[in-house]
Every structure is written in structure tokens, then in C-alpha cells.
Design a protein around this motif. Sequence first.
Motif, mmCIF file in Angstrom:
data_model
loop_
_atom_site.group_PDB
_atom_site.id
_atom_site.type_symbol
_atom_site.label_atom_id
_atom_site.label_comp_id
_atom_site.label_asym_id
_atom_site.label_seq_id
_atom_site.Cartn_x
_atom_site.Cartn_y
_atom_site.Cartn_z
ATOM 1 N N PRO A 293 90.509 114.047 116.496
ATOM 2 C CA PRO A 293 89.778 114.578 115.309
ATOM 3 C C PRO A 293 90.931 115.461 114.466
ATOM 4 N N LEU A 294 90.601 115.299 113.461
ATOM 5 C CA LEU A 294 91.743 116.155 112.491
ATOM 6 C C LEU A 294 90.993 117.319 111.789
ATOM 7 N N GLU A 295 89.956 117.603 112.035
ATOM 8 C CA GLU A 295 88.954 118.734 111.337
ATOM 9 C C GLU A 295 89.698 119.834 111.478
ATOM 10 N N LYS A 296 89.756 120.729 110.684
ATOM 11 C CA LYS A 296 90.071 122.215 110.917
ATOM 12 C C LYS A 296 89.342 122.701 112.136
ATOM 13 N N ILE A 297 89.830 123.523 113.084
ATOM 14 C CA ILE A 297 89.303 124.202 114.252
ATOM 15 C C ILE A 297 89.108 125.651 113.716
ATOM 16 N N ASP A 298 87.892 125.952 113.966
ATOM 17 C CA ASP A 298 87.348 127.182 113.378
ATOM 18 C C ASP A 298 87.681 128.556 114.367
ATOM 19 N N PHE A 299 89.075 128.538 115.004
ATOM 20 C CA PHE A 299 89.264 129.769 115.862
ATOM 21 C C PHE A 299 90.745 129.507 116.064
ATOM 22 N N VAL B 257 99.333 125.221 119.436
ATOM 23 C CA VAL B 257 99.741 123.752 119.864
ATOM 24 C C VAL B 257 101.241 123.904 120.456
ATOM 25 N N VAL B 258 101.217 123.700 121.765
ATOM 26 C CA VAL B 258 102.784 123.720 122.348
ATOM 27 C C VAL B 258 102.954 122.264 122.594
ATOM 28 N N ALA B 259 104.210 121.762 121.968
ATOM 29 C CA ALA B 259 104.582 120.438 122.209
ATOM 30 C C ALA B 259 106.069 120.393 122.553
ATOM 31 N N SER B 260 106.759 119.197 123.156
ATOM 32 C CA SER B 260 107.815 118.886 123.442
ATOM 33 C C SER B 260 108.627 117.815 122.473
ATOM 34 N N TYR C 269 101.566 117.064 113.191
ATOM 35 C CA TYR C 269 100.395 116.834 112.253
ATOM 36 C C TYR C 269 99.199 117.281 112.781
ATOM 37 N N PHE C 270 99.081 116.987 113.998
ATOM 38 C CA PHE C 270 97.816 117.566 114.839
ATOM 39 C C PHE C 270 97.408 118.970 114.430
ATOM 40 N N ALA C 271 98.575 119.774 114.620
ATOM 41 C CA ALA C 271 98.506 121.008 114.499
ATOM 42 C C ALA C 271 98.345 121.681 113.111
ATOM 43 N N ASP C 272 98.972 121.050 112.270
ATOM 44 C CA ASP C 272 98.531 121.183 110.942
ATOM 45 C C ASP C 272 97.340 121.288 110.486
ATOM 46 N N SER D 156 96.481 125.169 113.487
ATOM 47 C CA SER D 156 97.255 125.845 114.674
ATOM 48 C C SER D 156 98.671 126.364 114.407
ATOM 49 N N LYS D 157 98.890 127.339 115.154
ATOM 50 C CA LYS D 157 100.304 127.779 115.394
ATOM 51 C C LYS D 157 100.955 126.644 116.112
ATOM 52 N N PHE D 158 102.251 126.263 115.946
ATOM 53 C CA PHE D 158 102.887 125.202 116.298
ATOM 54 C C PHE D 158 103.969 125.762 117.192
ATOM 55 N N VAL D 159 104.378 125.574 118.340
ATOM 56 C CA VAL D 159 105.677 125.945 119.227
ATOM 57 C C VAL D 159 106.306 124.736 119.609
ATOM 58 N N ASN D 160 107.133 124.472 119.447
ATOM 59 C CA ASN D 160 108.389 123.499 119.861
ATOM 60 C C ASN D 160 109.084 123.802 121.108
ATOM 61 N N ILE D 161 109.023 123.733 122.384
ATOM 62 C CA ILE D 161 109.531 123.989 123.411
ATOM 63 C C ILE D 161 110.807 122.946 123.975
ATOM 64 N N GLY D 162 111.193 122.194 122.984
ATOM 65 C CA GLY D 162 112.409 121.492 123.333
ATOM 66 C C GLY D 162 112.107 120.268 124.294
#
Length: 175
Positions: free
Chosen positions: A111-117, A121-124, A137-140, A144-150
Motif C-alpha cells: 500500500p502506498l497511502e500516507k501513514i498517519d503516524f 523505514v530502515v533499508a539496506s 519509494y515506499f518511505a516517501d 516516513s523518515k528513511f534510514v539507509n544502513i549500507g
Amino acid sequence: MTNYFVVPGLGNSGPNHWQTYFEQQEPNFKRIEQREWDTPASADWIENIDQALSGYDLSTVVLIGHSLGVTAIANWAKHYKKRIKGALLVAPSDLEAPKYTFSTEGFDKVPLEKIDFKTIVVASENDEWVTLERAKYFADHWGSKFVNIGNAGHINTDSGFGEWKEGLEILKTLE
């Protein structure tokens, strides 16, 4: 006090998974158990999430999802439209990728609807189940705040994520 609810992905999270490590840290961490871990139905999973949260002040609730559990949280947010304190969404699986051929019911699109809280998102960069671009794309879309942990693979036990102290520190930013 914050009440943390762990939402594992397909197959559940085993004893050495970071979600299990999180649960062992504090008594206010609880796993949301599903009836069917290997051939899940989205409707069942989101109903179980909602039932697990009943009786709690939603302003104290943080969901912690991994992989398919992230999609379950996004589906729960879309369906129930409830506001919680926040959610940590780790390694969302791209259900529309050709490689994703697991037997699931109702888990065919993210689902791509904005989440209301508040969500993070943590991704690799080298996750076999989602590209970094799709995770962003999902985070946007979710807001969501987006965190890339490498280079961290699917951020699971196979990728070496058992005791994940960095993840606990990211989780604390939802306070």
C-alpha cells in the motif's frame, strides 16, 4: 511507558533474530503472533495486529515490523486508520518484484497511502527482497523518515542481525 509490539515477517523471526533480541530487552515488548506464518493472509495478520492493540492507549504503542510485517503494518494503518505513537519499518519486502513468489493471500501489492503516524523505514543497499530505490519509494509515500544502513542484506539473522544495538537506537528516536 511505551508499549512495543513486534510484527515479524514471513516465517516468523527465530531465536537469533534482532526482533527477538529486542523483545528480550524489556518487559514492554510483545510479539504479535499470527495463526499462519508460512502462507499468510493479510486480513488475518492485520486483524491480529488490531486485536493485540485493543486495551492499550494507542498513544503509547510502537509497532516494530520486519519484511512482510512492514506490509502488514501499512495495511493495518490503511484499513483501521488508527493513530499510534509510531512504527519502525525494517527491510520492507517488494511484493511486486518478480523474485517474490511466496504463497500469500492479500499481500500482492504494497500500500502506498500516507501513514498517519510517525514512521521510520530502515533499508539496506543490498537487500535481495527490495532495492534501495523501492524502499525509499515506499518511505516517501508513507511519509516516513528513511534510514539507509549500507550493505546489510535483508537485515535479518542470515545477514548477521541478532543483537542489533543500532536498531534499538533508531527505535528510541520514535520516543
